[in-house]
Write an enzyme that holds these catalytic residues in place. Sequence first.
Site, PDB file in Angstrom:
ATOM      1  N   TYR A 134       0.810  -1.215   0.000  1.00  0.00           N
ATOM      2  CA  TYR A 134       0.000   0.000   0.000  1.00  0.00           C
ATOM      3  C   TYR A 134       0.848   1.272   0.000  1.00  0.00           C
ATOM      4  O   TYR A 134       0.367   2.337  -0.369  1.00  0.00           O
ATOM      5  CB  TYR A 134      -0.927   0.024   1.220  1.00  0.00           C
ATOM      6  CG  TYR A 134      -2.009  -1.033   1.207  1.00  0.00           C
ATOM      7  CD1 TYR A 134      -2.268  -1.789   0.070  1.00  0.00           C
ATOM      8  CD2 TYR A 134      -2.770  -1.279   2.340  1.00  0.00           C
ATOM      9  CE1 TYR A 134      -3.242  -2.757   0.064  1.00  0.00           C
ATOM     10  CE2 TYR A 134      -3.763  -2.248   2.342  1.00  0.00           C
ATOM     11  CZ  TYR A 134      -3.991  -2.982   1.209  1.00  0.00           C
ATOM     12  OH  TYR A 134      -4.966  -3.940   1.197  1.00  0.00           O
TER      13      TYR A 134
ATOM     14  N   LYS B  95       3.903 -15.408   2.476  1.00  0.00           N
ATOM     15  CA  LYS B  95       3.882 -16.193   1.244  1.00  0.00           C
ATOM     16  C   LYS B  95       5.338 -16.420   0.826  1.00  0.00           C
ATOM     17  O   LYS B  95       5.765 -16.110  -0.298  1.00  0.00           O
ATOM     18  CB  LYS B  95       3.092 -15.441   0.162  1.00  0.00           C
ATOM     19  CG  LYS B  95       2.748 -16.275  -1.054  1.00  0.00           C
ATOM     20  CD  LYS B  95       1.829 -17.456  -0.746  1.00  0.00           C
ATOM     21  CE  LYS B  95       1.432 -18.185  -2.031  1.00  0.00           C
ATOM     22  NZ  LYS B  95       0.721 -19.455  -1.766  1.00  0.00           N
TER      23      LYS B  95
ATOM     24  N   ASP C 142      -5.220  -7.011   5.834  1.00  0.00           N
ATOM     25  CA  ASP C 142      -6.430  -6.354   5.348  1.00  0.00           C
ATOM     26  C   ASP C 142      -7.457  -7.401   4.934  1.00  0.00           C
ATOM     27  O   ASP C 142      -8.644  -7.337   5.300  1.00  0.00           O
ATOM     28  CB  ASP C 142      -6.071  -5.439   4.180  1.00  0.00           C
ATOM     29  CG  ASP C 142      -7.191  -4.481   3.806  1.00  0.00           C
ATOM     30  OD1 ASP C 142      -8.262  -4.531   4.428  1.00  0.00           O
ATOM     31  OD2 ASP C 142      -6.985  -3.676   2.881  1.00  0.00           O
TER      32      ASP C 142
ATOM     33  N   ASP D 155     -10.869  -9.041   7.539  1.00  0.00           N
ATOM     34  CA  ASP D 155     -12.262  -8.953   7.096  1.00  0.00           C
ATOM     35  C   ASP D 155     -12.888 -10.346   7.000  1.00  0.00           C
ATOM     36  O   ASP D 155     -14.080 -10.519   7.296  1.00  0.00           O
ATOM     37  CB  ASP D 155     -12.349  -8.246   5.746  1.00  0.00           C
ATOM     38  CG  ASP D 155     -12.354  -6.736   5.897  1.00  0.00           C
ATOM     39  OD1 ASP D 155     -12.074  -6.246   7.015  1.00  0.00           O
ATOM     40  OD2 ASP D 155     -12.614  -6.036   4.905  1.00  0.00           O
TER      41      ASP D 155
ATOM     42  N   ASP E 225      -2.618 -18.261   1.900  1.00  0.00           N
ATOM     43  CA  ASP E 225      -3.755 -18.976   1.333  1.00  0.00           C
ATOM     44  C   ASP E 225      -4.253 -20.059   2.279  1.00  0.00           C
ATOM     45  O   ASP E 225      -5.464 -20.259   2.438  1.00  0.00           O
ATOM     46  CB  ASP E 225      -3.420 -19.548  -0.045  1.00  0.00           C
ATOM     47  CG  ASP E 225      -2.050 -20.200  -0.120  1.00  0.00           C
ATOM     48  OD1 ASP E 225      -1.267 -20.101   0.852  1.00  0.00           O
ATOM     49  OD2 ASP E 225      -1.751 -20.806  -1.163  1.00  0.00           O
TER      50      ASP E 225
END
Length: 361
Positions: free
Chosen positions: A143, A193, A250, A254, A226
């Site tokens: 970001y 990852k 992020d 959620d 994942d």
Amino acid sequence: MSSSHRITLLAGDGIGPEIMAVASQLLDAVGRRHGFSLSYDPQPIGGAAIDASGEPLPASTLEACRASDAVLLAAIGSPQYDSLPREKRPETGLLGLRSGLGLFANLRPVKISPALIDASTLKREVIEGVDLMVVRELTGGVYFGQPRGRVEADGRVRAFNTMAYSDNEIDRIARVGFALARERSSRLCSVDKANVLDVSQLWRDRVAAIHAADYPDVELAHMYVDNAAMQLVRNPRQFDVLLTSNLFGDVLSDEAAMLSGSIGMLPSASLGAEGPGLFEPIHGSAPDIAGQDKANPMAMVLSAAMLLRLGLKQEAAAADLEAAVERTLAAGFRTGDLMAEGCTQLGCRAMGEQLLQALGD
């Protein structure tokens, strides 16, 4: 001796003013009960600030936030601003606020209320007893990475962003995660990852080094993002503290929010090394129901409780607010997003009054 605290209020857009009104009313009530007072400094941010000054984060708003003891934010954003250049959109104001206050650690608790177990789309036996904390790095990663942008060449358009972390950025968020885990159940799962991303391999290396040097008593696990996404809906009780980069946190926070039955139930805190923290619900501005008295104010109230606990060190007052939410839910009162058979549906203002009654004010 009575103490006084200065709070910057950022009501923002959409349902923000409605839920902020409920939260400030409850903060005043719990302050009276516990012998402290709060002075409020309302400031514009997001779309409201764009309408007033053309900027999503006016310099005066940031200055007021820096001068306060804590910052309470409701919600920002609206589709009407989507056509603006990215640097002028409401969400850019939020990123600027986080960066301007040095808020690198985002804490998102997910604790299942017994009264809401059946509100979740997951089975009772999967979510019962879930109590986890997502610790998300907030000022680095994709970001904020440079270079970023769009280029045109050979008749084609290419967009790019840079995911980057330095060792010191990883170290400081890892220490926050490990310290929290030590206060809870001494278990931390670091999400990355590392099998395909160089930046994630550095993340894993630094987390392991901090663990070995300073937190060997905390049980550490590493998990690819994942798999973590799958495990959150398969067996969320396995997690205590989830440590994540900005992007992964992020998304996962959620996803974790839906364990509770509604994103309208979950608060968050954003903290830096020094200065005021920022406390906000994780839901959006819900422009489709703004001004209709339909909003769920409970995540806002629980964010106010985090402000009391982490920002002002008013633990007993924070616990009172949280208990008022639990009592209200246990009594069967619901906003529309949580409505179930046999419960009583209330609007935002009426829910605020019910919370005040549960607080005993």
